[in-house]
Enzyme design. Structure first.
Site, PDB file in Angstrom:
ATOM      1  N   ARG A   1       0.904  -1.188   0.018  1.00 34.42           N
ATOM      2  CA  ARG A   1       0.096  -0.032  -0.103  1.00 34.42           C
ATOM      3  C   ARG A   1       0.873   1.268  -0.039  1.00 34.42           C
ATOM      4  NH1 ARG A   1       2.192   2.371   3.873  1.00 34.42           N
ATOM      5  NH2 ARG A   1       0.568   3.840   3.665  1.00 34.42           N
TER       6      ARG A   1
ATOM      7  N   ASP B   1      -1.983  11.012  -2.440  1.00 33.13           N
ATOM      8  CA  ASP B   1      -2.412   9.805  -3.403  1.00 33.13           C
ATOM      9  C   ASP B   1      -2.669  10.381  -4.842  1.00 33.13           C
ATOM     10  OD1 ASP B   1      -2.973   8.679  -0.660  1.00 33.13           O
ATOM     11  OD2 ASP B   1      -2.619   7.070  -2.016  1.00 33.13           O
TER      12      ASP B   1
HETATM   13  O1  MRU Z   1      -4.702   3.345   1.891  1.00 32.65           O
HETATM   14  P1  MRU Z   1      -3.034   3.701   1.961  1.00 32.65           P
HETATM   15  O2  MRU Z   1      -2.278   3.075   3.159  1.00 32.65           O
HETATM   16  O3  MRU Z   1      -2.534   3.041   0.568  1.00 32.65           O
HETATM   17  O4  MRU Z   1      -2.724   5.143   1.954  1.00 32.65           O
HETATM   18  C1  MRU Z   1      -1.716   5.667   1.916  1.00 32.65           C
HETATM   19  C2  MRU Z   1      -1.459   7.101   1.914  1.00 32.65           C
HETATM   20  O5  MRU Z   1      -2.817   7.826   2.106  1.00 32.65           O
HETATM   21  C3  MRU Z   1      -0.178   7.755   1.701  1.00 32.65           C
HETATM   22  O6  MRU Z   1      -0.275   8.915   2.638  1.00 32.65           O
HETATM   23  C4  MRU Z   1      -0.051   8.051   0.353  1.00 32.65           C
HETATM   24  O7  MRU Z   1      -0.246   6.997  -0.330  1.00 32.65           O
HETATM   25  C5  MRU Z   1       1.069   8.718   0.166  1.00 32.65           C
HETATM   26  S1  MRU Z   1       2.606   7.445   0.300  1.00 32.65           S
HETATM   27  C6  MRU Z   1       4.086   8.042   0.050  1.00 32.65           C
END
Ligand code: MRU
Length: 343
Positions: A49, A238
């Site tokens: 993730r 994201d």
């Molecule tokens: O749901 P996730 O754990 O994939 O969400 C991750 C995040 O929101 C992070 O802050 C984002 O992907 C940036 S990672 C460098």
């Protein structure tokens, strides 16, 4: 720490190796991913993730799909379908479609070659993207560390660390680089309900690096801001729209509003592959809705009366007006400079 995601050359082509992030911090285990469906499931169930990491996972997934199709006659057509399928595993982080698009370009550029030659080109490209990710994060870290005040109390939300990338991290990359210059900085890590990436992953990473870290629950940030103990905020992203509106883990918007109230700088940290120039504003960003059980249950046990209404959006969008700057490998930009910088 090992790379979060790594292509392992073995036999004719190889496989993808992932740190299983669902098990951390209790257990550190790397899992072998050998097929496109397995990679789809690993992304969806969050074994891997974090936006940049799932981008590389997508690139690996296309390689694995190609290996499975090596003997097929309609290789290109079927592989492009698999690429789209992997792309549908999670909707919000643009890095996934960015990396899959890069792999599709390789497929089309080499379409006259044999299936096996195309597979080799795809693997070469995936390894290139994998290695570039770490270099990019180190550059981001250098730019960002210059902004961190001496002895800062830094809040971060979710995990934008080594585990969310191939290595080093974006927001945590800034913290790592700042720590090298000033070991007196202190980090506050939001727990990040419901998946607890802050508690499970950010605290795990920062402790391993000996960086002083205090874990707080998501509702506590204003308390520590008001006390003057937090004076700098960095989070990942994201998807960043061309006007600088930024989607990140649910709860980021609350942090940004509190930071604005207390006049604390709030920075988004991300590689340029997180910028989606197709979107004018953050209102167009698709927000992933996840299983209600992530909210209603902890460790398989209910934490609320069954039957209560639950909605589980995984991300929120922080408007550009709350963002002090966006730290990228190309420099630090005000949100309204993003369009010009990346078009
Ligand atoms: O749901 P996730 O754990 O994939 O969400 C991750 C995040 O929101 C992070 O802050 C984002 O992907 C940036 S990672 C460098």
């Amino acid at each position: 720490m090992d790379k979060t995601i790594e292509w392992i050359n073995e036999g004719e082509f190889g496989y993808s190796l992932l740190i299983d992030q669902t098990l951390l911090p209790a257990e550190y285990k790397r899992v072998k991913i050998c097929g496109a469906q397995e990679m789809f499931d690993a992304i969806k169930t969050m074994i891997v993730r974090g936006a940049p990491a799932i981008g590389i996972a997508g690139a690996h997934g296309v390689c694995l799909g190609a290996i499975e199709l090596a003997e097929e006659e309609n290789f290109i057509e079927k592989l492009l379908q698999i690429a789209d399928y992997i792309n549908s595993s999670r909707p919000t982080a643009v890095n996934l479609s960015w990396a899959i698009k890069k792999q599709k370009e390789i497929i089309l550029l080499n379409k006259e070659k044999s299936n096996r030659e195309i597979i080799r080109e795809l693997i070469k490209n995936a390894i290139k993207l994998e290695n570039e990710d770490i270099e990019i994060n180190k550059k981001i870290g250098e730019y960002g560390s210059k902004l961190v005040p001496k002895g800062a109390g830094i809040l971060t939300h979710c995990n934008a660390g080594s585990l969310a990338t191939v290595g080093y991290g974006t927001a945590l990359g800034v913290i790592r680089s700042a720590y090298k210059n000033d070991p007196s900085i202190k980090v506050f890590a939001d727990e990040t309900r419901p998946r607890q990436q802050g508690a499970r992953l950010t605290a795990f990473e920062l402790l391993a690096d000996n960086i002083e870290t205090t874990l707080i629950t998501d509702g506590m940030c204003s308390y520590f801001m008001e006390k003057g103990m937090i004076n700098f905020v960095v989070t990942g992203a994201d998807r960043i729209a061309s006007n600088g509106d930024s989607a990140n883990k649910i709860g980021t918007l609350t942090v940004a509003i509190a930071a604005k109230y207390f006049n604390i700088p709030f920075y988004i940290v991300a590689p340029k592959s997180t910028v989606d120039m197709n979107l004018k504003t953050g209102k167009e960003i698709v927000i992933e809705l996840r299983d209600k059980k992530e909210v209603t249950h902890v460790n398989g046990k209910p934490v609320c009366p069954l039957g209560v209404n639950v909605i589980n959006p995984s991300f929120d969008v922080t408007p550009n007006s709350l963002i002090t700057g966006i730290i990228t490998e190309c420099g630090v930009f005000k949100p309204d400079e993003i369009y010009k910088a990346f078009s």
